[in-house]
Write a protein that holds these residues in place. Sequence first.
Motif, PDB file in Angstrom:
ATOM      1  N   MET A 209      30.768  21.838  42.478  1.00 52.86           N
ATOM      2  CA  MET A 209      31.634  20.621  42.283  1.00 52.86           C
ATOM      3  C   MET A 209      33.078  21.224  42.722  1.00 52.86           C
ATOM      4  SD  MET A 209      29.286  18.792  41.064  1.00 52.86           S
ATOM      5  CE  MET A 209      30.259  17.463  41.241  1.00 52.86           C
ATOM      6  N   GLU A 210      33.989  20.201  42.576  1.00 53.91           N
ATOM      7  CA  GLU A 210      35.265  20.704  43.410  1.00 53.91           C
ATOM      8  C   GLU A 210      36.051  21.436  42.751  1.00 53.91           C
ATOM      9  OE1 GLU A 210      35.989  17.057  40.526  1.00 53.91           O
ATOM     10  OE2 GLU A 210      34.466  17.725  41.761  1.00 53.91           O
ATOM     11  N   ASP A 211      35.901  21.566  41.330  1.00 50.96           N
ATOM     12  CA  ASP A 211      36.602  22.581  40.559  1.00 50.96           C
ATOM     13  C   ASP A 211      35.933  24.150  40.566  1.00 50.96           C
ATOM     14  OD1 ASP A 211      34.394  21.994  39.156  1.00 50.96           O
ATOM     15  OD2 ASP A 211      35.523  21.640  37.096  1.00 50.96           O
ATOM     16  N   ALA A 212      34.928  24.181  41.370  1.00 49.71           N
ATOM     17  CA  ALA A 212      34.252  25.591  41.448  1.00 49.71           C
ATOM     18  C   ALA A 212      35.231  26.371  42.374  1.00 49.71           C
ATOM     19  CB  ALA A 212      32.868  25.467  42.016  1.00 49.71           C
ATOM     20  N   ASP A 213      35.047  27.878  42.101  1.00 48.34           N
ATOM     21  CA  ASP A 213      35.582  28.652  42.852  1.00 48.34           C
ATOM     22  C   ASP A 213      34.647  29.038  43.785  1.00 48.34           C
ATOM     23  OD1 ASP A 213      36.648  30.940  44.041  1.00 48.34           O
ATOM     24  OD2 ASP A 213      36.448  32.319  42.268  1.00 48.34           O
TER      25      ASP A 213
ATOM     26  N   GLU B  36      34.298  31.365  46.126  1.00 54.95           N
ATOM     27  CA  GLU B  36      33.995  32.538  46.604  1.00 54.95           C
ATOM     28  C   GLU B  36      32.676  33.158  45.630  1.00 54.95           C
ATOM     29  OE1 GLU B  36      34.725  34.931  48.849  1.00 54.95           O
ATOM     30  OE2 GLU B  36      35.968  33.477  49.933  1.00 54.95           O
ATOM     31  N   GLN B  37      32.933  32.795  44.109  1.00 57.79           N
ATOM     32  CA  GLN B  37      31.890  32.764  43.254  1.00 57.79           C
ATOM     33  C   GLN B  37      30.957  31.923  43.293  1.00 57.79           C
ATOM     34  OE1 GLN B  37      31.603  35.078  39.975  1.00 57.79           O
ATOM     35  NE2 GLN B  37      29.684  34.538  41.101  1.00 57.79           N
ATOM     36  N   ALA B  38      30.970  30.765  43.755  1.00 61.76           N
ATOM     37  CA  ALA B  38      29.961  29.541  44.123  1.00 61.76           C
ATOM     38  C   ALA B  38      28.967  30.345  45.224  1.00 61.76           C
ATOM     39  CB  ALA B  38      30.360  28.406  44.420  1.00 61.76           C
ATOM     40  N   ALA B  39      29.680  31.078  46.093  1.00 65.73           N
ATOM     41  CA  ALA B  39      28.986  31.641  47.179  1.00 65.73           C
ATOM     42  C   ALA B  39      28.006  32.401  46.956  1.00 65.73           C
ATOM     43  CB  ALA B  39      29.800  32.069  48.473  1.00 65.73           C
ATOM     44  N   ASP B  40      28.361  33.461  45.871  1.00 66.48           N
ATOM     45  CA  ASP B  40      27.377  34.427  45.528  1.00 66.48           C
ATOM     46  C   ASP B  40      26.225  33.802  44.902  1.00 66.48           C
ATOM     47  OD1 ASP B  40      29.003  36.637  46.584  1.00 66.48           O
ATOM     48  OD2 ASP B  40      30.130  36.616  44.579  1.00 66.48           O
ATOM     49  N   TRP B  41      26.330  32.731  43.977  1.00 72.59           N
ATOM     50  CA  TRP B  41      25.198  32.227  43.121  1.00 72.59           C
ATOM     51  C   TRP B  41      24.347  31.333  44.415  1.00 72.59           C
ATOM     52  CZ3 TRP B  41      29.272  30.404  39.203  1.00 72.59           C
ATOM     53  CH2 TRP B  41      29.457  31.479  38.343  1.00 72.59           C
ATOM     54  N   VAL B  42      24.929  30.676  45.315  1.00 72.93           N
ATOM     55  CA  VAL B  42      24.326  30.068  46.436  1.00 72.93           C
ATOM     56  C   VAL B  42      23.462  30.969  47.236  1.00 72.93           C
ATOM     57  CG1 VAL B  42      24.387  28.676  48.573  1.00 72.93           C
ATOM     58  CG2 VAL B  42      25.888  28.091  46.576  1.00 72.93           C
ATOM     59  N   MET B  43      23.796  32.141  47.536  1.00 70.20           N
ATOM     60  CA  MET B  43      23.088  32.957  48.270  1.00 70.20           C
ATOM     61  C   MET B  43      21.981  33.231  47.507  1.00 70.20           C
ATOM     62  SD  MET B  43      24.550  33.779  51.332  1.00 70.20           S
ATOM     63  CE  MET B  43      24.010  35.614  51.560  1.00 70.20           C
ATOM     64  N   ALA B  44      22.251  33.919  46.052  1.00 71.14           N
ATOM     65  CA  ALA B  44      21.006  34.453  45.323  1.00 71.14           C
ATOM     66  C   ALA B  44      19.960  33.293  45.302  1.00 71.14           C
ATOM     67  CB  ALA B  44      21.653  34.886  43.853  1.00 71.14           C
ATOM     68  N   GLY B  45      20.347  32.205  45.243  1.00 73.88           N
ATOM     69  CA  GLY B  45      19.427  30.940  44.819  1.00 73.88           C
ATOM     70  C   GLY B  45      18.626  30.698  46.145  1.00 73.88           C
ATOM     71  N   ILE B  46      18.980  31.195  47.366  1.00 72.96           N
ATOM     72  CA  ILE B  46      18.157  30.929  48.312  1.00 72.96           C
ATOM     73  C   ILE B  46      17.838  31.760  49.205  1.00 72.96           C
ATOM     74  CG2 ILE B  46      20.153  30.384  49.740  1.00 72.96           C
ATOM     75  CD1 ILE B  46      16.695  28.661  50.253  1.00 72.96           C
ATOM     76  N   TYR B  47      18.253  33.220  49.418  1.00 72.41           N
ATOM     77  CA  TYR B  47      18.033  34.204  50.177  1.00 72.41           C
ATOM     78  C   TYR B  47      17.315  35.220  49.450  1.00 72.41           C
ATOM     79  CZ  TYR B  47      20.736  31.540  53.643  1.00 72.41           C
ATOM     80  OH  TYR B  47      21.178  30.577  54.286  1.00 72.41           O
ATOM     81  N   PHE B  48      17.206  35.411  48.074  1.00 73.25           N
ATOM     82  CA  PHE B  48      16.225  36.179  47.273  1.00 73.25           C
ATOM     83  C   PHE B  48      14.799  36.033  47.791  1.00 73.25           C
ATOM     84  CE2 PHE B  48      13.743  37.263  43.479  1.00 73.25           C
ATOM     85  CZ  PHE B  48      14.174  38.493  43.184  1.00 73.25           C
ATOM     86  N   ASN B  49      14.220  37.138  48.063  1.00 75.04           N
ATOM     87  CA  ASN B  49      12.613  36.988  48.515  1.00 75.04           C
ATOM     88  C   ASN B  49      12.395  36.354  49.796  1.00 75.04           C
ATOM     89  OD1 ASN B  49      10.070  38.171  48.139  1.00 75.04           O
ATOM     90  ND2 ASN B  49       9.345  35.829  47.454  1.00 75.04           N
ATOM     91  N   ALA B  50      13.469  36.332  50.719  1.00 77.40           N
ATOM     92  CA  ALA B  50      13.324  35.603  51.873  1.00 77.40           C
ATOM     93  C   ALA B  50      13.335  34.145  51.814  1.00 77.40           C
ATOM     94  CB  ALA B  50      12.425  36.130  53.049  1.00 77.40           C
ATOM     95  N   GLY B  51      13.685  33.566  50.524  1.00 77.73           N
ATOM     96  CA  GLY B  51      13.626  32.170  50.297  1.00 77.73           C
ATOM     97  C   GLY B  51      12.246  31.806  50.056  1.00 77.73           C
TER      98      GLY B  51
ATOM     99  N   ALA C 189      17.239  23.406  39.044  1.00 83.93           N
ATOM    100  CA  ALA C 189      18.354  23.085  39.815  1.00 83.93           C
ATOM    101  C   ALA C 189      19.329  24.228  39.222  1.00 83.93           C
ATOM    102  CB  ALA C 189      18.900  21.750  39.354  1.00 83.93           C
ATOM    103  N   THR C 190      20.619  23.992  39.779  1.00 81.57           N
ATOM    104  CA  THR C 190      21.874  24.884  39.633  1.00 81.57           C
ATOM    105  C   THR C 190      22.878  23.998  39.744  1.00 81.57           C
ATOM    106  OG1 THR C 190      20.851  27.118  40.116  1.00 81.57           O
ATOM    107  CG2 THR C 190      23.132  26.999  39.986  1.00 81.57           C
ATOM    108  N   VAL C 191      24.117  24.266  38.596  1.00 82.22           N
ATOM    109  CA  VAL C 191      25.124  23.482  38.688  1.00 82.22           C
ATOM    110  C   VAL C 191      26.253  24.663  38.652  1.00 82.22           C
ATOM    111  CG1 VAL C 191      26.752  21.665  37.597  1.00 82.22           C
ATOM    112  CG2 VAL C 191      24.171  21.502  37.415  1.00 82.22           C
ATOM    113  N   ILE C 192      27.382  24.421  39.506  1.00 82.21           N
ATOM    114  CA  ILE C 192      28.428  25.079  39.503  1.00 82.21           C
ATOM    115  C   ILE C 192      29.640  24.380  39.236  1.00 82.21           C
ATOM    116  CG2 ILE C 192      29.512  27.168  40.862  1.00 82.21           C
ATOM    117  CD1 ILE C 192      26.856  27.610  42.289  1.00 82.21           C
ATOM    118  N   SER C 193      30.457  24.815  38.339  1.00 85.89           N
ATOM    119  CA  SER C 193      31.603  24.253  37.864  1.00 85.89           C
ATOM    120  C   SER C 193      32.529  25.132  37.301  1.00 85.89           C
ATOM    121  CB  SER C 193      31.374  22.779  37.125  1.00 85.89           C
ATOM    122  OG  SER C 193      32.461  22.426  36.544  1.00 85.89           O
TER     123      SER C 193
END
Length: 486
Positions: free
Chosen positions: A267-271, A273-288, A420-424
């Motif tokens: 969401m627009e109120d997300a940080d 930099e922090q959101a990027a870490d969670w996005v990375m973990a959600g897709i590239y863990f175990n090569a996706g 699903a994941t929500v970041i705000s």
Amino acid sequence: MQSLSQQLINQQFIDNQWVPSAGTRLLDVMNPYREVRIAQVTAGDAADVDAAVKAARQAQPAWQALGGSARAKYLEGFADALEARRDSIITLSATNNGKPLAEAEIDLDDAIACYRYYARQARALDTRQGELVSVEMEGVEARTYHDPVGVVGLIAPWNFPLVTSAWKLAPALAAGCAAVLKPSEVTPLPERVLAEIALEIGLPAGVLNLLNGDGEGIGAPLTNHPDVDKISFTGSNRVGEAVMQAASTRTASVSLELGGKSPILVMEDADPEQAADWVMAGIYFNAGQICSATSRLLVHENVAEALYAALAERMDALTLGDPLAEGTDLGPLTSAKQRDAVQRYLDLADKEGLAAVRDKRHRTLPEKGYFLAPTLYRDVPLESRLWQEEIFGPVLCGHSVASEAEAVQLANDSVFGLAATVISGDPGRAKRIGRQLKAGSIWYNSEQLVLPETAWGGFKRSGIGRELGPWGLSAYLEVKHVIGPA
């Protein structure tokens, strides 16, 4: 354990014995990093299934009568024995599966936690037997009992072999079911240790039978077997639908954990930099290669540019290489077949002209191994197959949204509903959005936490039923009421 796998290439574990397989075919087991065969296992056939189901059927009455507290000791035994073999299992899992060591460690630790959790659930089951039901009719007594569903066929996937087997085997044993377990033919080596442990802890003969083989040799005969009371399957929708059809002919119970195309909402109120870490973990863990991979990124247009820049920086920093080497972030895909399946989506993306933030043009891959570059596309059209279909690889598709309502609508616009994941920046808002999403597990402002106490399973085409938690135990129980004069 690798020597064990080599030694027993044409044997099945039935009734607490390693016996020659009735199957005549052998299947290659590969090291996906070195692209070399490390073992062969039997493909098995229907005669193996018959023998295993017969052993389980004979073991069922005594195992059920043993009681939950006694069964719990065996579940603790599995946990203790896995812990004692920790280093060798992690190494073998990384070698067979292609996981970096840290991810193989998570697979093992979560499996151990699952066996311990269901040991507690088994003990608690004893206290629930014969509970008095409150009824309005005078002079009538009703009591509730929980009986095991019977002999169960458990079919595990290749992406997380230890923990997905535990999600099935631990509650089945806790409930009092005798089991026939089929590991994936792609990653059969880590789970072979379960047979060794069964002998070590004195598990009664026939309670656990482990059959190696593919869908043709073992999977289909197991799902179609008339003496199997329940099938629990994790894998593709295509095979899951075939499992349902087979079970329907005898009205057998099924639990299905199938595909996913999970969204992650930033969401627009997300940080960013922090959101990027969670996005990375959600897709590239175990090569996706994870059913809950948050492969659809719905990012508010006000933070999209900052988020894509942060993701590109992190993707560039990923280390691809030997799963056994410290510091490896991304290993190869688990099989050549899976690499090729994902590559077809990448070829389609080229044909569609999708805009790549990062792809193979930004990454030099190791010379050997089933590697694909971690990939991120932005502004992916909603009608693209890459947006709609499960890819099961290190591929993230992004799409910008202008409002919270649009993000929720597009998140739910899928035939799948696993996670699903929500970041705000506002945790209360994130939880409120999460309540609107049609999925079985919703994370907010975190990585994907999968706990033995919380249910696992999906809405819509993501499956039927739930694993983990008390719901996972209930999946292997039938409810019985005994009613009569008070």
